[in-house]
Scaffold this motif. Sequence first.
Motif, PDB file in Angstrom:
ATOM      1  N   ALA A   1       0.632  -1.110  -0.073  1.00  0.00           N
ATOM      2  CA  ALA A   1      -0.168  -0.063  -0.072  1.00  0.00           C
ATOM      3  C   ALA A   1       0.914   1.298   0.080  1.00  0.00           C
ATOM      4  N   VAL A   2       1.913   1.215   0.822  1.00  0.00           N
ATOM      5  CA  VAL A   2       2.739   2.398   0.767  1.00  0.00           C
ATOM      6  C   VAL A   2       3.480   2.622  -0.542  1.00  0.00           C
ATOM      7  N   LEU A   3       3.920   1.403  -1.214  1.00  0.00           N
ATOM      8  CA  LEU A   3       4.643   1.520  -2.488  1.00  0.00           C
ATOM      9  C   LEU A   3       3.701   1.934  -3.419  1.00  0.00           C
ATOM     10  N   LEU A   4       2.524   1.594  -3.614  1.00  0.00           N
ATOM     11  CA  LEU A   4       1.582   2.176  -4.370  1.00  0.00           C
ATOM     12  C   LEU A   4       1.094   3.671  -4.366  1.00  0.00           C
ATOM     13  N   SER A   5       0.918   3.902  -3.070  1.00  0.00           N
ATOM     14  CA  SER A   5       0.821   5.202  -2.721  1.00  0.00           C
ATOM     15  C   SER A   5       1.871   6.294  -3.236  1.00  0.00           C
ATOM     16  N   MET A   6       3.056   5.935  -2.895  1.00  0.00           N
ATOM     17  CA  MET A   6       4.316   6.613  -3.490  1.00  0.00           C
ATOM     18  C   MET A   6       4.369   6.555  -4.968  1.00  0.00           C
ATOM     19  N   ARG A   7       4.033   5.611  -5.858  1.00  0.00           N
ATOM     20  CA  ARG A   7       3.800   5.642  -7.197  1.00  0.00           C
ATOM     21  C   ARG A   7       2.953   6.793  -7.628  1.00  0.00           C
ATOM     22  N   ARG A   8       1.672   6.697  -6.986  1.00  0.00           N
ATOM     23  CA  ARG A   8       0.820   7.537  -7.343  1.00  0.00           C
ATOM     24  C   ARG A   8       1.151   8.888  -7.116  1.00  0.00           C
ATOM     25  N   THR A   9       1.917   9.304  -6.144  1.00  0.00           N
ATOM     26  CA  THR A   9       2.426  10.513  -5.773  1.00  0.00           C
ATOM     27  C   THR A   9       3.430  11.028  -6.782  1.00  0.00           C
ATOM     28  N   ARG A  10       4.424  10.095  -7.137  1.00  0.00           N
ATOM     29  CA  ARG A  10       5.257  10.395  -8.434  1.00  0.00           C
ATOM     30  C   ARG A  10       4.470  10.679  -9.520  1.00  0.00           C
ATOM     31  N   GLU A  11       3.536   9.978  -9.888  1.00  0.00           N
ATOM     32  CA  GLU A  11       2.892  10.433 -11.146  1.00  0.00           C
ATOM     33  C   GLU A  11       2.196  11.767 -11.208  1.00  0.00           C
ATOM     34  N   TYR A  12       1.629  12.019  -9.919  1.00  0.00           N
ATOM     35  CA  TYR A  12       0.940  13.290  -9.978  1.00  0.00           C
ATOM     36  C   TYR A  12       2.037  14.423  -9.996  1.00  0.00           C
ATOM     37  N   VAL A  13       3.128  14.305  -9.264  1.00  0.00           N
ATOM     38  CA  VAL A  13       4.158  15.536  -8.957  1.00  0.00           C
ATOM     39  C   VAL A  13       5.038  15.741 -10.289  1.00  0.00           C
ATOM     40  N   LEU A  14       5.157  14.646 -10.996  1.00  0.00           N
ATOM     41  CA  LEU A  14       5.803  14.751 -12.514  1.00  0.00           C
ATOM     42  C   LEU A  14       4.629  15.363 -13.556  1.00  0.00           C
TER      43      LEU A  14
END
Length: 192
Positions: free
Chosen positions: A155-168
């Motif tokens: 869940a943490v990994l998926l959250s970080m991936r979603r955050t990265r997508e948004y930030v980029l």
Amino acid sequence: MISVDEAKRLAKKNLSPKRYEHTCNVRKLAVKLAKAHGADEKKAALAALLHDIPKELPRDRLLQIFTENAIIAGNAAQRPAPVWHGAAAAILAQTQYGVDDGEILSAIRCHTTGKPDMTVLEQVIYLADAIEPTRRDYPGLAQIRALAQTNLSAAVLLSMRRTREYVLSQGHAFCPQTELAMQSLAAKEETK
């Protein structure tokens, strides 16, 4: 060390009503996740209540906290400004609120960035902050919330991936510390 009740009063005094509501929701979810995944519930409550204390401070005040506590701050000022409050919160917890528990301080410090080899408590605080009930909906939020009940690291990994997508997608730089955290979590998930 500051008690959970004292930390709650401190949060209420220093945060806007909206940020205080968020903090209380992070606390509730952090305690629930800690219980489900074997972390210390009291530590989770305290870290959650202190995690955003400097969130609404001006940029120059955050930089002042780093300058006044250079050894503790490390390279915090070199990270993207939106994640500064995590390091500042950990500094204030240690220097002004008497928190001497390294696990709590680390969970506060990395609640926005993560870090390699995150402990269960660090993951709990990171995730509770990202998915508490008043967070506005974003792609994958429901999936992350469901996954949090059974597989905290995933869940943490998926959250970080979603955050990265948004930030980029917004044209901003992504925190290198979070990239390292993602690599660590991905490696952990592959070995399961």
